[in-house]
Design an enzyme around this catalytic site. Structure first.
Site, PDB file in Angstrom:
ATOM      1  N   ASP A 227       0.710   0.391   7.308  1.00 35.47           N
ATOM      2  CA  ASP A 227       0.770  -1.101   7.537  1.00 35.47           C
ATOM      3  C   ASP A 227      -0.360  -1.632   6.787  1.00 35.47           C
ATOM      4  O   ASP A 227      -0.359  -2.739   6.110  1.00 35.47           O
ATOM      5  CB  ASP A 227       0.996  -1.453   9.050  1.00 35.47           C
ATOM      6  N   ASP A 251       8.600   4.292  -1.191  1.00 33.01           N
ATOM      7  CA  ASP A 251       9.843   3.434  -1.625  1.00 33.01           C
ATOM      8  C   ASP A 251       9.440   1.958  -1.677  1.00 33.01           C
ATOM      9  O   ASP A 251       9.431   1.102  -2.476  1.00 33.01           O
ATOM     10  CB  ASP A 251      11.129   3.528  -0.893  1.00 33.01           C
TER      11      ASP A 251
END
Ligand code: NAD
Length: 360
Positions: A227, A251
């Site tokens: 994050d 990804d």
């Protein structure tokens, strides 16, 4: 050196951009005294039209016999092309998935570079983009959540879906080694990205990456939570060199990193296995909307060819020559339509290839 390269021109703009990449590679071979043998194979829609399947066993065998594969792009317009009326396992993309599997390509590399001349396309504030950035996202490609067991069940009338995130230490070690090897060819910094405050798979990831780091004393290693990494990519992208991460985090982060460059026609990529073999292709698709018009930007494919020289053949000087030619062509004010800005000279795909080859 003899370079045995399998080429997959593919669909849409694929044949145009691969042709220009070959032009640049040929110039490199001439200048540095190498000999290149190209063998073309069909994949995607081009293979469906001829063989009825997106990839034949023969094509796989040809790719396996090469030192590396250089690819354009595959696929057509997904709403109008007849290829997308076929069963999913016969569609163009199934060819690429089958090839990745057959070649055991577990490491995906996507550079995100901001060129000074294209800084205007960067969506970040100037005070951030002016520091520039040149990072490489190294994503694990064959494990983790996308490959774990999954099922949807119904318990007491409530539907429940389960996906499993599994990594064993060998899968982590082999991608970590790749990441450190790549960092040794760059600025010698690895940022390993995980979610070790929550996930067991991330705690194992972190432990194994720390073990691998001991063999690379010259490389600075840092760990970052995913994050925080997503924030840092837009707050201070200049801090990154190699970002090493697992499949799903990679990804998402690799798409974020490419978006901050703002130039889809400039983004190269590579997929590697545990030998020197690799599949090199632009990050963008086959752009059927501009196919056959000689306006596609070939630079992402040319930069993929540069990655091929660097990572499959260890020809760093030759790869540098290509990277420098790209910088020079931009400095000289030449642009394809997708990166055009005021005061520059717009050129087509073929002319861009010529200009790059001249600068080798
Ligand atoms: P795309 O990347 O092909 O195109 C998106 C937009 O960017 C289009 O407007 C296109 O004209 C432009 N663009 C892309 N590359 C360009 C270049 N080199 N120069 C100038 N402009 C460029 O994405 P899409 O339209 O979503 O997909 C088209 C087809 O490509 C689909 O069939 C998709 O499945 C396939 N695809 C293949 C790969 C691959 O082969 N690895 C990757 C992504 C998409």
């Amino acid at each position: 050196m003899n370079l045995n390269i399998t080429c997959i021109p593919g669909d849409g703009i694929g044949p145009e951009i691969v042709r220009e990449a070959k032009k640049v590679l040929d110039k490199v071979a001439e200048k540095f005294g190498h000999h290149i043998t190209y063998t073309d194979i069909l994949m995607g829609g081009a293979s469906i039209d001829v063989h009825g399947v997106p990839l034949t066993e023969e094509a796989i065998a040809t790719a396996k016999a090469a030192d590396a594969v250089l690819m354009g792009s595959i696929g057509g317009d997904t709403s109008t092309s007849p290829w997308y009326k076929l069963a999913p396992n016969l569609r163009p993309e199934a060819g690429l998935l089958a090839l990745r599997k057959a070649l055991n390509l577990f490491a995906n590399l996507r550079p995100a570079v901001l060129y000074d001349e294209l800084a205007g396309a960067c969506p970040l504030k100037e005070e951030i983009s002016k520091a520039g950035f040149d990072m490489m996202i190294m994503r694990e490609l064959t494990g983790g959540l996308y490959f774990g067991e999954r099922k949807t069940v119904e318990e007491n009338g409530v539907r429940k879906a389960i996906d499993t995130l599994t990594y064993d230490e060998n899968e982590i070690r082999r991608i970590a080694i790749k990441g450190f090897d790549i960092a040794m060819k760059r600025k010698k910094k690895v940022t390993s990205v995980d979610k070790a405050n929550v996930l067991d798979s991330s705690r194992l990831w972190r432990a194994v990456v720390n073990e691998v780091a001991k063999d690379y004393p010259e490389v600075t290693l840092e760990h970052m939570l995913v994050d925080n990494c997503a924030m840092q990519l837009v707050k201070d992208p200049a801090q990154f060199d190699v970002i090493l991460t697992e499949n799903m985090f990679g990804d998402i982060l690799s798409d974020e990193a490419s978006m901050v460059t703002g130039s889809i026609g400039m983004l190269a990529s590579a997929s590697l296995n545990d030998t020197k073999f690799g599949l090199y292709e632009p990050s963008h698709g086959s752009a059927p909307d501009i196919a056959g018009k000689d306006i596609a930007n070939p630079i992402a494919t040319v930069l993929s060819a540069s990655m091929m020289l660097r990572y499959s053949f260890d020809l760093d000087k030759e790869a540098d020559a290509i990277d420098q030619a790209v910088k020079k062509v931009l400095q000289d004010g030449y642009r394809t339509g997708d990166i055009m800005s005021e005061g520059c000279k717009q050129v087509g795909c073929t002319e861009m290839g010529d200009l790059l080859a001249e600068r080798i």
